[in-house]
Design an enzyme around this catalytic site. Structure first.
Site, PDB file in Angstrom:
ATOM      1  CG  ASP A 141      10.400   3.034   5.774  1.00 52.98           C
ATOM      2  OD1 ASP A 141      10.725   2.303   4.942  1.00 52.98           O
ATOM      3  OD2 ASP A 141       9.239   4.062   5.801  1.00 52.98           O
TER       4      ASP A 141
ATOM      5  CG  ASP B  72       7.362   8.216   8.414  1.00 55.52           C
ATOM      6  OD1 ASP B  72       7.446   8.816   7.331  1.00 55.52           O
ATOM      7  OD2 ASP B  72       7.676   7.023   8.574  1.00 55.52           O
TER       8      ASP B  72
ATOM      9  CG  HIS C   7      10.719   9.613   4.301  1.00 55.65           C
ATOM     10  ND1 HIS C   7      10.879   8.311   3.862  1.00 55.65           N
ATOM     11  CD2 HIS C   7      10.985  10.456   3.028  1.00 55.65           C
ATOM     12  CE1 HIS C   7      11.277   8.432   2.544  1.00 55.65           C
ATOM     13  NE2 HIS C   7      11.445   9.642   2.200  1.00 55.65           N
TER      14      HIS C   7
ATOM     15  CD  GLU D 150       6.279   2.164   3.548  1.00 59.48           C
ATOM     16  OE1 GLU D 150       6.136   2.030   2.333  1.00 59.48           O
ATOM     17  OE2 GLU D 150       5.534   2.949   3.798  1.00 59.48           O
TER      18      GLU D 150
ATOM     19  CG  HIS E 180       6.912   3.372   8.693  1.00 60.25           C
ATOM     20  ND1 HIS E 180       7.914   3.963   8.771  1.00 60.25           N
ATOM     21  CD2 HIS E 180       6.506   2.523  10.106  1.00 60.25           C
ATOM     22  CE1 HIS E 180       8.602   3.702   9.895  1.00 60.25           C
ATOM     23  NE2 HIS E 180       7.747   2.894  10.812  1.00 60.25           N
TER      24      HIS E 180
ATOM     25  CG  ASP F 124      11.188   6.321   7.882  1.00 58.77           C
ATOM     26  OD1 ASP F 124      11.384   6.577   6.754  1.00 58.77           O
ATOM     27  OD2 ASP F 124       9.936   5.906   8.335  1.00 58.77           O
TER      28      ASP F 124
ATOM     29  CG  ASP G 164      12.316   4.777   3.341  1.00 55.12           C
ATOM     30  OD1 ASP G 164      13.073   5.047   4.540  1.00 55.12           O
ATOM     31  OD2 ASP G 164      11.291   5.245   3.263  1.00 55.12           O
TER      32      ASP G 164
ATOM     33  CG  HIS H 101       3.280   6.396   3.916  1.00 54.44           C
ATOM     34  ND1 HIS H 101       4.291   5.804   2.728  1.00 54.44           N
ATOM     35  CD2 HIS H 101       3.129   7.463   3.126  1.00 54.44           C
ATOM     36  CE1 HIS H 101       4.602   6.514   1.810  1.00 54.44           C
ATOM     37  NE2 HIS H 101       3.778   7.562   2.031  1.00 54.44           N
TER      38      HIS H 101
END
Length: 367
Positions: free
Chosen positions: A280, A177, A175, A325, A150, A173, A282, A190
């Site tokens: 992303d 980021d 997260h 990712e 990412h 995401d 994830d 990332h």
């Protein structure tokens, strides 16, 4: 007694309706030799409508960002190749989506993998990313970027903003980021791509390779969906800048449809700005996407991810998509890898407007 005037009116109306669809239906029905009942006629019509709408799809420029030095794990740079080998580009073309393939740009890791060395490589590669995305958008095509980790979001968002300073960003995401160089515990970029695009979060960067960047993203034009692993410093940034963020708890309470509606209303209340969707893998629960670097339980289901992408596409304003990712080296076996690749490709299909087409699946995918 038959009212011929009414028959004539009905026939004229039917002719006008069919003509507006390019008379494709007439040709399809004629090819059946007239031997069709109501059920088969309905089927033929639905097929024609789907085909007609797909031929009107906005052209897509696809390229692979084979880069994974935004974090320590090699492997995400191989994802563009895997997504292609699973049939992504061929499927888009077969569905009637005009595709221009710009190929993949692969970066091989050097011997020096210290955080400082990788940060310099991230800065260099993202200038290439910025230029590619801006070029595709300036051609009037949707920019589809196949990551990569990412960290490439630094360049994709910057490139979109360079082409269209009014665009908004939906960051899907687990997260945020949005760490800065000073708030990051790891130094892995990332986890920082968003912050580099926001003027209020600028800090000195130790390498000249990032001098090309002009931060243009207003915090009010950024929204997160699917968060569930956010560092305390990042939470403070989100609060201080009043950045819209929908955590998984919000998805659980409100449902994905309401979350997407609210997310769009926050960043684009007048429904006129173009959209950058950075997804992303994830963000999905590891059950659906296990082969990724920072998997966190309790994520979006694949169905929720597909619904989100389909809704964003349906605005008619989606202009750029990142899918990042996917890391084949982090799957426990080939089934994990194939499941993750399939999920990623189907997320992309939904974002391109093909949620209702048959899903892409791999031979080894399964439980």
């Amino acid at each position: 007694m038959l009212d011929t005037s009414r028959v004539v009116v009905v026939v004229v109306v039917l002719v006008l309706v069919m003509a507006s669809a390019g008379c494709v239906v007439f040709r399809r029905l004629a090819s059946c030799g007239g031997q069709i009942n109501k059920q088969s006629a309905s089927f033929v019509f639905s097929k024609v409508v789907r085909s007609y709408s797909q031929t009107q799809a906005r052209p897509v420029g696809v390229w692979g960002a084979g880069f994974d030095q935004g974090q320590p794990h090699a492997g995400a740079g191989e994802a563009p190749r895997l997504l292609r080998e699973a049939g992504l580009v061929e499927r888009l073309a077969a569905l009637g989506c005009p595709v221009t393939d710009h190929g993949d740009i692969m970066v091989v890791r050097g011997e020096d993998q210290s955080p400082a060395a990788r940060q310099k490589e991230v800065a260099k590669f993202n200038q290439t990313t910025h230029n590619m995305v801006k070029q595709i958008l300036d051609q009037g095509h949707v920019a589809l970027t196949l990551g990569g980790d990412h960290s490439i979001g630094l360049g994709t968002v910057a490139g979109h903003l360079a082409s269209d300073p009014e665009c908004v960003v939906i960051w899907v995401d687990a997260h945020a980021d949005i760490n800065t160089m000073n708030t990051s515990n790891s130094g892995n970029m990332h986890g920082m791509p968003v912050s580099f695009n926001i003027q209020q979060l600028q800090e000195p960067f130790p390498h000249t390779e990032l001098n090309w960047l002009t931060p243009r993203l207003a915090p009010s034009r950024l929204v997160y969906v699917g968060l569930r692993d956010v560092e305390e410093e990042e939470k403070k940034i989100l609060a201080d800048l009043d950045i819209a963020a929908f955590y998984m708890a919000d998805v659980d309470k409100l449902g994905i449809v309401n979350v997407v509606k609210e997310a769009l209303a926050r960043v684009d209340p007048l429904e006129k700005r173009n959209i950058h969707l950075s997804f992303d893998i994830d963000a999905l629960d590891p059950e659906d996407a296990p082969a990724t670097g920072t998997a966190v339980r309790g994520g979006l289901t694949l169905r929720e991810g597909l619904t989100l992408c389909d809704m964003v596409h349906s605005t008619g304003r989606l202009r750029a998509v990142d899918l990042v990712e996917v890391n084949p080296t982090l799957g426990k076996n080939m089934k994990d890898v194939d499941r993750t690749v399939s999920a990623a490709n189907n997320i992309i299909l939904a974002a391109m407007g093909f949620r209702r087409s048959p899903p892409i699946s791999n031979a080894n995918e399964g439980g």
